[in-house]
Design a protein around this motif. Sequence first.
Motif, PDB file in Angstrom:
ATOM      1  N   HIS A   1       0.827  -1.307  -0.014  1.00 49.23           N
ATOM      2  CA  HIS A   1       0.193  -0.042   0.097  1.00 49.23           C
ATOM      3  C   HIS A   1       0.894   1.312   0.054  1.00 49.23           C
ATOM      4  O   HIS A   1       0.569   2.276  -0.555  1.00 49.23           O
ATOM      5  N   LYS A   2       1.878   1.342   0.723  1.00 46.83           N
ATOM      6  CA  LYS A   2       2.714   2.559   1.090  1.00 46.83           C
ATOM      7  C   LYS A   2       3.768   2.624  -0.365  1.00 46.83           C
ATOM      8  O   LYS A   2       3.810   3.797  -0.607  1.00 46.83           O
ATOM      9  N   LEU A   3       4.082   1.523  -0.738  1.00 46.00           N
ATOM     10  CA  LEU A   3       4.815   1.805  -2.171  1.00 46.00           C
ATOM     11  C   LEU A   3       3.987   2.383  -3.374  1.00 46.00           C
ATOM     12  O   LEU A   3       4.508   3.150  -3.804  1.00 46.00           O
ATOM     13  N   SER A   4       2.348   1.859  -3.306  1.00 41.65           N
ATOM     14  CA  SER A   4       1.875   2.517  -4.418  1.00 41.65           C
ATOM     15  C   SER A   4       1.404   4.046  -4.118  1.00 41.65           C
ATOM     16  O   SER A   4       0.968   4.567  -4.914  1.00 41.65           O
ATOM     17  N   GLU A   5       1.638   4.385  -2.669  1.00 41.11           N
ATOM     18  CA  GLU A   5       1.613   6.121  -2.420  1.00 41.11           C
ATOM     19  C   GLU A   5       2.947   6.612  -2.619  1.00 41.11           C
ATOM     20  O   GLU A   5       2.927   7.777  -2.238  1.00 41.11           O
ATOM     21  N   GLY A   6       3.817   5.974  -3.057  1.00 39.39           N
ATOM     22  CA  GLY A   6       5.151   6.435  -3.337  1.00 39.39           C
ATOM     23  C   GLY A   6       6.111   6.732  -2.301  1.00 39.39           C
ATOM     24  O   GLY A   6       7.170   7.423  -2.237  1.00 39.39           O
ATOM     25  N   VAL A   7       5.722   5.956  -1.172  1.00 36.34           N
ATOM     26  CA  VAL A   7       6.707   5.870   0.076  1.00 36.34           C
ATOM     27  C   VAL A   7       8.067   4.901  -0.454  1.00 36.34           C
ATOM     28  O   VAL A   7       8.021   3.846  -1.070  1.00 36.34           O
ATOM     29  N   ASP A   8       9.203   5.606  -0.198  1.00 36.14           N
ATOM     30  CA  ASP A   8      10.321   4.667  -0.226  1.00 36.14           C
ATOM     31  C   ASP A   8      10.775   3.813   0.687  1.00 36.14           C
ATOM     32  O   ASP A   8      10.643   4.062   1.922  1.00 36.14           O
ATOM     33  N   TYR A   9      11.034   2.464   0.235  1.00 34.97           N
ATOM     34  CA  TYR A   9      11.293   1.310   1.327  1.00 34.97           C
ATOM     35  C   TYR A   9      12.754   0.727   0.593  1.00 34.97           C
ATOM     36  O   TYR A   9      13.029   0.469  -0.503  1.00 34.97           O
ATOM     37  N   GLN A  10      13.753   0.995   1.588  1.00 36.09           N
ATOM     38  CA  GLN A  10      15.002   0.234   1.444  1.00 36.09           C
ATOM     39  C   GLN A  10      15.123  -0.753   2.275  1.00 36.09           C
ATOM     40  O   GLN A  10      15.070  -0.685   3.532  1.00 36.09           O
TER      41      GLN A  10
ATOM     42  N   LEU B   1       7.246  -3.671  -7.335  1.00 35.73           N
ATOM     43  CA  LEU B   1       6.494  -2.754  -6.829  1.00 35.73           C
ATOM     44  C   LEU B   1       7.050  -1.416  -6.463  1.00 35.73           C
ATOM     45  O   LEU B   1       6.654  -0.415  -6.220  1.00 35.73           O
ATOM     46  N   GLY B   2       8.427  -1.504  -6.437  1.00 38.52           N
ATOM     47  CA  GLY B   2       9.334  -0.317  -6.128  1.00 38.52           C
ATOM     48  C   GLY B   2      10.261  -0.438  -5.073  1.00 38.52           C
ATOM     49  O   GLY B   2      10.858   0.624  -4.836  1.00 38.52           O
ATOM     50  N   GLU B   3      10.363  -1.388  -4.268  1.00 39.75           N
ATOM     51  CA  GLU B   3      11.195  -1.486  -3.137  1.00 39.75           C
ATOM     52  C   GLU B   3      12.773  -1.413  -3.730  1.00 39.75           C
ATOM     53  O   GLU B   3      13.007  -2.032  -4.822  1.00 39.75           O
TER      54      GLU B   3
ATOM     55  N   VAL C   1      22.193  -8.036  12.534  1.00 47.29           N
ATOM     56  CA  VAL C   1      21.075  -8.047  13.341  1.00 47.29           C
ATOM     57  C   VAL C   1      19.687  -7.728  12.295  1.00 47.29           C
ATOM     58  O   VAL C   1      19.810  -7.356  11.177  1.00 47.29           O
ATOM     59  N   LYS C   2      18.484  -8.505  13.017  1.00 45.39           N
ATOM     60  CA  LYS C   2      17.267  -8.154  12.158  1.00 45.39           C
ATOM     61  C   LYS C   2      16.865  -6.865  12.758  1.00 45.39           C
ATOM     62  O   LYS C   2      16.903  -6.579  13.932  1.00 45.39           O
ATOM     63  N   LEU C   3      16.381  -6.027  12.029  1.00 48.37           N
ATOM     64  CA  LEU C   3      16.002  -4.495  12.335  1.00 48.37           C
ATOM     65  C   LEU C   3      14.947  -4.027  11.477  1.00 48.37           C
ATOM     66  O   LEU C   3      14.912  -4.017  10.373  1.00 48.37           O
ATOM     67  N   LEU C   4      14.118  -3.149  12.076  1.00 53.73           N
ATOM     68  CA  LEU C   4      13.154  -2.514  11.417  1.00 53.73           C
ATOM     69  C   LEU C   4      13.160  -0.994  11.621  1.00 53.73           C
ATOM     70  O   LEU C   4      13.166  -0.518  12.975  1.00 53.73           O
ATOM     71  N   LEU C   5      13.689  -0.063  10.764  1.00 50.05           N
ATOM     72  CA  LEU C   5      13.629   1.301  10.897  1.00 50.05           C
ATOM     73  C   LEU C   5      12.585   2.058  10.214  1.00 50.05           C
ATOM     74  O   LEU C   5      12.111   1.822   9.113  1.00 50.05           O
ATOM     75  N   VAL C   6      11.961   3.213  10.981  1.00 50.15           N
ATOM     76  CA  VAL C   6      10.938   4.161  10.220  1.00 50.15           C
ATOM     77  C   VAL C   6      11.377   5.560  10.116  1.00 50.15           C
ATOM     78  O   VAL C   6      11.507   6.075  11.145  1.00 50.15           O
TER      79      VAL C   6
END
Length: 183
Positions: free
Chosen positions: A17-26, A49-51, A61-66
């Motif tokens: 959903h966020k990728l379709s709104e243009g949010v960047d995911y790295q 989808l643009g990731e 490590v496993k990590l999630l950053l926002v």
Amino acid sequence: MKPPYVATDSLDVLECHKLSEGVDYQVLYDRSALSHRSQLDRTSRMLDLGEQARVVHLAPVKLLLVDDEIGLLPLTSTSQTLESAVLLRGSTMLSAMSSVFDDLWRLAAPLCANREGGSTDAPSEEERWILSLLAAGATDDAIGRHMGFSSRTAHRRVRELIWRLGVQTRFQAGVRAVKLGWL
């Protein structure tokens, strides 16, 4: 992204959903992700989808950053589950984890989505995938598993790409592919 891989369906839906709104995911993928067919399928969908994705040999490590504002850092896990995690906000630990991510991102190999080609000399979609997997350090076995053919066929196709690029080693193939804009 590194093992253990737990149920991420809700995160996948949110990312789509966020990728379709243009949010960047790295997303940085641990090299071991290349040996998990389900993870490769999910990664392929997200790339389409643009990731933006890169692969490191060994993620620490496993990590999630926002947005460098929030982090989720698992503390304990087994091979199948994440048992506990800490939420990071506005702290030195969050800054440190963001710096680790940024440093790893710069050093990581790009994992590319299938792209429509340009010139007639451009690689096919299959060749781009093979080159992306090569750049990520995948073995012929892993390439074969991901692409749906045997490791012997993967070895032959890698050899053909090396010949086509006019080089002698897998490393040289990656360097040449980047120079040509194939990766």
